[in-house]
Scaffold this motif. Sequence first.
Motif, short mmCIF file in Angstrom:
data_model
loop_
_atom_site.label_atom_id
_atom_site.label_comp_id
_atom_site.label_asym_id
_atom_site.label_seq_id
_atom_site.Cartn_x
_atom_site.Cartn_y
_atom_site.Cartn_z
N GLY A 70 0.78 -1.23 0.00
CA GLY A 70 0.00 0.00 0.00
C GLY A 70 0.81 1.28 0.00
N VAL A 71 2.06 1.20 -0.43
CA VAL A 71 2.92 2.38 -0.46
C VAL A 71 2.95 2.92 -1.89
N LYS A 72 2.55 4.14 -2.03
CA LYS A 72 2.52 4.78 -3.35
C LYS A 72 3.94 5.05 -3.84
N PRO A 73 4.16 4.90 -5.14
CA PRO A 73 5.51 5.14 -5.70
C PRO A 73 6.06 6.52 -5.35
N GLU A 74 5.20 7.53 -5.30
CA GLU A 74 5.67 8.89 -4.98
C GLU A 74 6.22 8.95 -3.56
N LYS A 75 5.55 8.29 -2.63
CA LYS A 75 5.99 8.29 -1.23
C LYS A 75 7.31 7.52 -1.10
N LEU A 76 7.41 6.41 -1.81
CA LEU A 76 8.63 5.62 -1.78
C LEU A 76 9.81 6.43 -2.34
N GLU A 77 9.58 7.13 -3.43
CA GLU A 77 10.64 7.92 -4.06
C GLU A 77 11.06 9.09 -3.15
N LYS A 78 10.09 9.73 -2.52
CA LYS A 78 10.40 10.84 -1.61
C LYS A 78 11.23 10.34 -0.42
N THR A 79 10.86 9.20 0.13
CA THR A 79 11.60 8.62 1.25
C THR A 79 12.99 8.19 0.81
N ARG A 80 13.09 7.60 -0.36
CA ARG A 80 14.39 7.18 -0.90
C ARG A 80 15.34 8.36 -1.05
N GLN A 138 18.89 8.92 1.01
CA GLN A 138 20.17 9.03 0.30
C GLN A 138 21.00 10.19 0.81
N LYS A 139 20.34 11.20 1.36
CA LYS A 139 21.05 12.37 1.89
C LYS A 139 21.61 12.10 3.29
N GLY A 140 21.02 11.14 3.98
CA GLY A 140 21.39 10.90 5.38
C GLY A 140 22.27 9.70 5.57
N PRO A 141 22.24 9.15 6.78
CA PRO A 141 23.12 8.04 7.12
C PRO A 141 22.68 6.68 6.60
N GLY A 142 21.68 6.61 5.76
CA GLY A 142 21.27 5.36 5.14
C GLY A 142 20.71 4.34 6.09
N GLY A 143 21.35 3.17 6.14
CA GLY A 143 20.85 2.03 6.91
C GLY A 143 20.63 2.29 8.38
N ILE A 144 21.36 3.22 8.94
CA ILE A 144 21.19 3.55 10.36
C ILE A 144 19.79 4.09 10.62
N MET A 145 19.18 4.67 9.59
CA MET A 145 17.82 5.20 9.73
C MET A 145 16.80 4.10 10.01
N ALA A 147 11.86 1.47 1.75
CA ALA A 147 12.76 2.27 0.91
C ALA A 147 14.21 1.81 1.04
N LEU A 148 14.62 1.47 2.26
CA LEU A 148 15.99 0.97 2.45
C LEU A 148 16.20 -0.34 1.70
N GLY A 149 15.20 -1.21 1.72
CA GLY A 149 15.29 -2.44 0.94
C GLY A 149 15.34 -2.15 -0.54
N TYR A 150 14.49 -1.23 -0.98
CA TYR A 150 14.45 -0.84 -2.39
C TYR A 150 15.79 -0.28 -2.84
N MET A 151 16.44 0.47 -1.95
CA MET A 151 17.75 1.06 -2.24
C MET A 151 18.88 0.03 -2.13
N ARG A 152 18.55 -1.13 -1.62
CA ARG A 152 19.53 -2.18 -1.35
C ARG A 152 20.60 -1.70 -0.36
#
Length: 149
Positions: free
Chosen positions: A79-89, A93-100, A115-120
């Motif tokens: 139920g996650v919209k692509p726009e929300k996923l992209e915004k979160t991604r 990417q600007k922050g500490p990544g996986g620690i989030m 999003a972290l999974g999507y970003m691998r």
Amino acid sequence: MDLIAEFSGWGYTGMFVSAFIAGSIFPFCSEAVLAILVAAGYNVPLTLAVATAGNFLGGVTCYCIGRLGKIEWIEKYLGVKPEKLEKTRKFLQKGPGGIMAFFTFLPAGDVIIIALGYMRANMWVCNISMLLGKFLRYYLIYMGVDIFV
């Protein structure tokens, strides 16, 4: 409320299942189940461990679905919209990544871990961060329950 009482009646199994559901994309109040079990005299360290394990594995499920990278599955099944996923991604990417992943216990945490999974993002960093955050949350809830019980 009946569902919370039902899960509480299942003891540790109910705690695990309710925490797993709450750790995934589905909203559920596993904290209430924790409070009921603690008030009923269940073993606190075991209850916290079971709650943390269930919630963590629910988050790992979201991470794995995100890692598959199929936007249509993420939207259809989570139920996650692509726009929300992209915004979160973009934010991650600007922050500490996986620690989030530590913050996946927050109401919007499911989108963070997807999003972290999507970003691998590094699975080990994500898992350790997520596990710590989820345990800390349940521990703090227990401390609050312990004050009033």
